[in-house]
Motif scaffolding. Structure first.
Motif, PDB file in Angstrom:
ATOM      1  N   PHE A  41       0.827  -1.206   0.000  1.00 15.91           N
ATOM      2  CA  PHE A  41       0.000   0.000   0.000  1.00 15.91           C
ATOM      3  C   PHE A  41       0.862   1.257   0.000  1.00 15.91           C
ATOM      4  CE2 PHE A  41      -1.307   3.067   3.387  1.00 15.91           C
ATOM      5  CZ  PHE A  41      -2.109   3.869   2.604  1.00 15.91           C
ATOM      6  N   ALA A  42       1.931   1.262   0.813  1.00 15.58           N
ATOM      7  CA  ALA A  42       2.819   2.426   0.880  1.00 15.58           C
ATOM      8  C   ALA A  42       3.471   2.695  -0.465  1.00 15.58           C
ATOM      9  CB  ALA A  42       3.888   2.221   1.957  1.00 15.58           C
ATOM     10  N   GLY A  79     -13.782   8.004 -10.234  1.00 12.47           N
ATOM     11  CA  GLY A  79     -13.516   7.354 -11.522  1.00 12.47           C
ATOM     12  C   GLY A  79     -12.366   6.366 -11.444  1.00 12.47           C
ATOM     13  N   GLN A  80     -11.286   6.766 -10.788  1.00 11.66           N
ATOM     14  CA  GLN A  80     -10.134   5.879 -10.681  1.00 11.66           C
ATOM     15  C   GLN A  80     -10.388   4.709  -9.734  1.00 11.66           C
ATOM     16  OE1 GLN A  80      -8.392   6.183 -13.262  1.00 11.66           O
ATOM     17  NE2 GLN A  80      -6.375   6.818 -12.540  1.00 11.66           N
ATOM     18  N   LEU A  81     -11.307   4.881  -8.798  1.00 14.53           N
ATOM     19  CA  LEU A  81     -11.690   3.757  -7.946  1.00 14.53           C
ATOM     20  C   LEU A  81     -12.322   2.649  -8.790  1.00 14.53           C
ATOM     21  CD1 LEU A  81     -12.053   2.424  -5.183  1.00 14.53           C
ATOM     22  CD2 LEU A  81     -14.209   3.692  -4.937  1.00 14.53           C
ATOM     23  N   LEU A  82     -13.102   3.023  -9.791  1.00 12.94           N
ATOM     24  CA  LEU A  82     -13.675   2.028 -10.694  1.00 12.94           C
ATOM     25  C   LEU A  82     -12.565   1.251 -11.402  1.00 12.94           C
ATOM     26  CD1 LEU A  82     -16.510   4.178 -12.364  1.00 12.94           C
ATOM     27  CD2 LEU A  82     -16.780   2.447 -10.567  1.00 12.94           C
ATOM     28  N   VAL A  83     -11.550   1.975 -11.869  1.00 10.44           N
ATOM     29  CA  VAL A  83     -10.419   1.317 -12.546  1.00 10.44           C
ATOM     30  C   VAL A  83      -9.687   0.400 -11.570  1.00 10.44           C
ATOM     31  CG1 VAL A  83      -8.263   1.686 -13.805  1.00 10.44           C
ATOM     32  CG2 VAL A  83     -10.181   3.256 -14.148  1.00 10.44           C
ATOM     33  N   ALA A  84      -9.505   0.857 -10.337  1.00 11.89           N
ATOM     34  CA  ALA A  84      -8.814   0.048  -9.337  1.00 11.89           C
ATOM     35  C   ALA A  84      -9.587  -1.237  -9.038  1.00 11.89           C
ATOM     36  CB  ALA A  84      -8.616   0.859  -8.055  1.00 11.89           C
ATOM     37  N   LEU A  85     -10.907  -1.176  -9.042  1.00 16.91           N
ATOM     38  CA  LEU A  85     -11.718  -2.377  -8.826  1.00 16.91           C
ATOM     39  C   LEU A  85     -11.528  -3.370  -9.961  1.00 16.91           C
ATOM     40  CD1 LEU A  85     -15.021  -0.730  -7.505  1.00 16.91           C
ATOM     41  CD2 LEU A  85     -13.386  -2.082  -6.174  1.00 16.91           C
ATOM     42  N   VAL A  86     -11.491  -2.871 -11.191  1.00 13.86           N
ATOM     43  CA  VAL A  86     -11.256  -3.746 -12.344  1.00 13.86           C
ATOM     44  C   VAL A  86      -9.868  -4.382 -12.256  1.00 13.86           C
ATOM     45  CG1 VAL A  86     -11.020  -3.824 -14.865  1.00 13.86           C
ATOM     46  CG2 VAL A  86     -12.818  -2.427 -13.831  1.00 13.86           C
ATOM     47  N   PHE A  87      -8.864  -3.564 -11.957  1.00 19.50           N
ATOM     48  CA  PHE A  87      -7.499  -4.079 -11.822  1.00 19.50           C
ATOM     49  C   PHE A  87      -7.402  -5.106 -10.688  1.00 19.50           C
ATOM     50  CE2 PHE A  87      -4.750  -0.497 -13.869  1.00 19.50           C
ATOM     51  CZ  PHE A  87      -5.438  -0.668 -15.052  1.00 19.50           C
ATOM     52  N   ALA A 240       0.852   0.335  -9.261  1.00 18.82           N
ATOM     53  CA  ALA A 240       2.188  -0.116  -8.845  1.00 18.82           C
ATOM     54  C   ALA A 240       2.095  -1.250  -7.835  1.00 18.82           C
ATOM     55  CB  ALA A 240       2.970   1.052  -8.254  1.00 18.82           C
ATOM     56  N   CYS A 241       1.003  -1.312  -7.076  1.00 26.88           N
ATOM     57  CA  CYS A 241       0.809  -2.414  -6.136  1.00 26.88           C
ATOM     58  C   CYS A 241       0.834  -3.752  -6.873  1.00 26.88           C
ATOM     59  CB  CYS A 241      -0.522  -2.264  -5.401  1.00 26.88           C
ATOM     60  SG  CYS A 241      -0.683  -0.728  -4.438  1.00 26.88           S
ATOM     61  N   MET A 261      -6.971   0.786  -0.884  1.00 25.83           N
ATOM     62  CA  MET A 261      -6.451   1.633   0.195  1.00 25.83           C
ATOM     63  C   MET A 261      -5.697   2.841  -0.365  1.00 25.83           C
ATOM     64  SD  MET A 261      -5.103  -1.386   2.766  1.00 25.83           S
ATOM     65  CE  MET A 261      -4.075  -0.271   3.735  1.00 25.83           C
ATOM     66  N   THR A 262      -4.956   2.627  -1.457  1.00 28.34           N
ATOM     67  CA  THR A 262      -4.217   3.718  -2.085  1.00 28.34           C
ATOM     68  C   THR A 262      -5.166   4.838  -2.517  1.00 28.34           C
ATOM     69  OG1 THR A 262      -2.460   2.241  -2.847  1.00 28.34           O
ATOM     70  CG2 THR A 262      -2.693   4.336  -4.001  1.00 28.34           C
ATOM     71  N   ILE A 263      -6.281   4.451  -3.138  1.00 30.11           N
ATOM     72  CA  ILE A 263      -7.269   5.448  -3.573  1.00 30.11           C
ATOM     73  C   ILE A 263      -7.905   6.137  -2.370  1.00 30.11           C
ATOM     74  CG2 ILE A 263      -9.468   5.791  -4.753  1.00 30.11           C
ATOM     75  CD1 ILE A 263      -7.321   5.258  -6.725  1.00 30.11           C
ATOM     76  N   TYR A 264      -8.322   5.369  -1.380  1.00 29.86           N
ATOM     77  CA  TYR A 264      -9.015   5.947  -0.221  1.00 29.86           C
ATOM     78  C   TYR A 264      -8.107   6.913   0.546  1.00 29.86           C
ATOM     79  CZ  TYR A 264     -12.141   1.884  -0.856  1.00 29.86           C
ATOM     80  OH  TYR A 264     -12.984   0.933  -1.366  1.00 29.86           O
ATOM     81  N   VAL A 265      -6.963   6.409   0.968  1.00 29.39           N
ATOM     82  CA  VAL A 265      -6.084   7.216   1.824  1.00 29.39           C
ATOM     83  C   VAL A 265      -5.396   8.313   1.015  1.00 29.39           C
ATOM     84  CG1 VAL A 265      -4.144   7.164   3.443  1.00 29.39           C
ATOM     85  CG2 VAL A 265      -5.723   5.222   3.328  1.00 29.39           C
ATOM     86  N   GLY A 266      -4.892   7.957  -0.166  1.00 25.20           N
ATOM     87  CA  GLY A 266      -4.232   8.957  -1.010  1.00 25.20           C
ATOM     88  C   GLY A 266      -5.182  10.062  -1.421  1.00 25.20           C
ATOM     89  N   GLY A 267      -6.409   9.675  -1.769  1.00 25.97           N
ATOM     90  CA  GLY A 267      -7.400  10.680  -2.156  1.00 25.97           C
ATOM     91  C   GLY A 267      -7.768  11.598  -1.008  1.00 25.97           C
TER      92      GLY A 267
END
Length: 507
Positions: A41-42, A79-87, A240-241, A261-267
């Motif tokens: 995550f980091a 929008g990027q959360l949707l992409v992260a779910l697909v990935f 990158a994860c 987590m990257t999207i939630y915390v980073g956002g």
């Protein structure tokens, strides 16, 4: 003692399962699984780097769209959360080093995968150049160097060298550096942002809906759309994860979680940093008309003084270094993944591993040398540097959407994700929505914004993307690198797999 033995046995069993899953995909791995969920995550967080993104684009976004530009951090985050779910679904089924390249190969085929990887890799290398060059003025200010192109280049090369050195030390060192960088950036962002909200707040939250009189030919809508870049340039890094999938225990479960987590915390961190800066701007008009071209430095100097600002700059530089580290790690794993499949020039060298560090050193060296050459080119022309780096973010989004499109196509042709993380009946609508979002974001990025300059400058982002993609297509057609590999391809779709020509796993 018995608990310790039990824990070790569980860990050994887990590693055996990870190795067996990888073997079923045709690979054995030389990486060590030294990266925990938090380190993974980091890595994504420091690549996304809210401090780097906001500090770099705050002035431009505020001058373009006024305070409401902050809402793009919410819009793009969703929008990027949707992409992260697909990935997450894809990496859960295909936990292979290299990210978008092997994912695209399994979902569609070798040609599509090669082009996806090419676009993403070139974008990563130019992003490394852009991030380290962008750090130059901050490091020069911290070290007391005279501002100018020469000091910026020198400081950028210093940062590149440090990132290379840490990456060469192995996965454990990278994981530790990512956690330190994440901790410093998050705590620094909270401390600086909190202090600004307490001591330098000049506006209330209502200003987030105040356009400050900004308008374009189409009214405020055009100005607001132009300010979208602060969000679009912010929310990538979660992929990158997955680039280091062979270095994470139980990747089918851990990596999708780390991406989210990257999207939630980073956002959340990016929004907090941007909000604290927005409310601390004393004179919006001065920023909008260009009188105050660097409002971030103005705010920090007023809030912390010259010496206090240097302390803040130390945190900022740690953020830049961590971001460069993560980018270089992602690029090196992508090149290694190509080289392991004999899909790139110099594959034999690029897939070489350091025996004791368990990392591919030559891919890391390329990940430092190519950005260094791009940066040195600014001695001749800073405009040329801007043109090259213009491809970076659009190229990364294009690489993303080539994977999302491949996933949508595979779903429509019968792919049923089989990893530990699955979206179930939501899979198809989420994938379609992720593609629609990504295409919209790319149009916004490429759309011309400066009608007063020559047409080729106005369309520089689109032209840079066309050039980078075109070079890859020419190489693909002439050199046919996809014929060099026997790696399994297209197996996500029932009955369409291109099987390996030999049963020997790649090492």
């Amino acid at each position: 003692m018995s608990q310790e033995i039990s824990a070790r046995g569980h860990e050994h069993h887990e590693h055996d399962e990870d190795a067996a899953r990888l073997a079923s995909l045709g690979y054995t791995s030389e990486f060590k699984r030294d990266m925990s969920l938090w380190a993974n995550f980091a890595l994504g967080f420091t690549y996304l780097s809210p401090v780097v993104g906001i500090y770099s684009l705050f002035a431009v976004a505020l001058a373009t769209g006024g305070p409401p530009m902050i809402w793009w951090l919410v819009i793009v985050g969703l929008g990027q959360l949707l992409v992260a779910l697909v990935f997450g679904e894809i990496v859960s089924q295909y936990p292979v080093a290299g990210g978008v390249y092997p994912w695209a190969r399994h979902l569609w085929g070798r040609k599509w995968a090669w082009m996806t990887g090419w676009i993403y890799l070139i974008a990563l290398l130019t992003t490394i150049a852009g991030v380290t060059y962008g750090s130059g003025p901050f490091l020069a200010q911290l070290l007391g160097f005279e501002a100018g192109t020469g000091s910026t280049i020198t400081c950028a090369l210093i940062l590149l060298a440090l990132a290379l050195l840490i990456n060469l030390m192995g996965t454990k060192a990278l994981a530790m550096a990512a956690i330190i960088g994440f901790s410093a950036e998050l705590l620094g962002a909270l401390a600086v942002g909190g202090w600004l909200l307490i001591t330098e707040r000049h506006h209330n939250l209502g200003v987030l809906f105040d356009t400050q009189g900004i308008a374009s030919d189409g009214g405020y809508f055009g100005a607001f759309m132009a300010a979208a870049l602060i969000g679009i340039y912010q929310y990538y890094g979660f992929e990158a994860c997955g680039d280091v999938a062979e270095e994470v225990p139980d990747p089918t479960r851990q990596i999708p979680k780390a991406m989210r987590m990257t999207i939630y915390v980073g956002g959340a961190a990016a929004i907090f940093v941007c909000l604290s800066l927005l409310l601390a701007v004393a004179d919006y008009a001065a920023v909008i008309d260009g009188t105050d071209a660097d409002p971030v430095t103005t705010i920090l100097n007023e809030a912390f003084g010259v010496n206090g600002t240097k302390v803040v700059l130390v945190v900022v530089m740690m953020s830049f270094l961590s971001c460069a580290l993560s980018l270089m790690a992602a690029a090196s794993r992508m090149m290694y993944s190509y080289a392991r499949d004999d899909m790139i020039i110099g594959s034999r060298i690029l897939r070489y591993f350091l025996p004791h560090r368990h990392v591919p050193p030559y891919t890391m060296i390329v990940g430092a040398v190519v950005p260094a050459i791009i940066i040195l080119g600014s001695v001749v022309s800073t405009k040329a540097l801007t043109s090259i780096i213009s491809f970076a973010t659009l190229g990364i989004y294009l690489g993303f959407q080539m994977v999302v499109l491949a996933a949508l196509r595979a779903r429509l042709k019968g792919w049923q994700p089989s990893g530990a993380f699955r979206l179930g009946t939501w899979g198809l609508p989420v994938t379609a929505a992720a593609l629609a979002y990504g295409v919209t974001a790319m149009v916004i990025m490429a759309w011309p914004r400066t009608p007063d300059v020559p047409w080729y400058d106005n369309w520089i982002v689109a032209l840079s993307a066309a050039l980078g993609t075109g070079v890859g297509l020419v190489y693909l057609v002439l050199a046919k690198p996809y014929q060099n590999t026997d790696a399994l391809a297209g197996d996500a779709i029932p009955g369409e797999a291109t099987p390996p020509q030999t049963p020997t796993p790649h090492v």
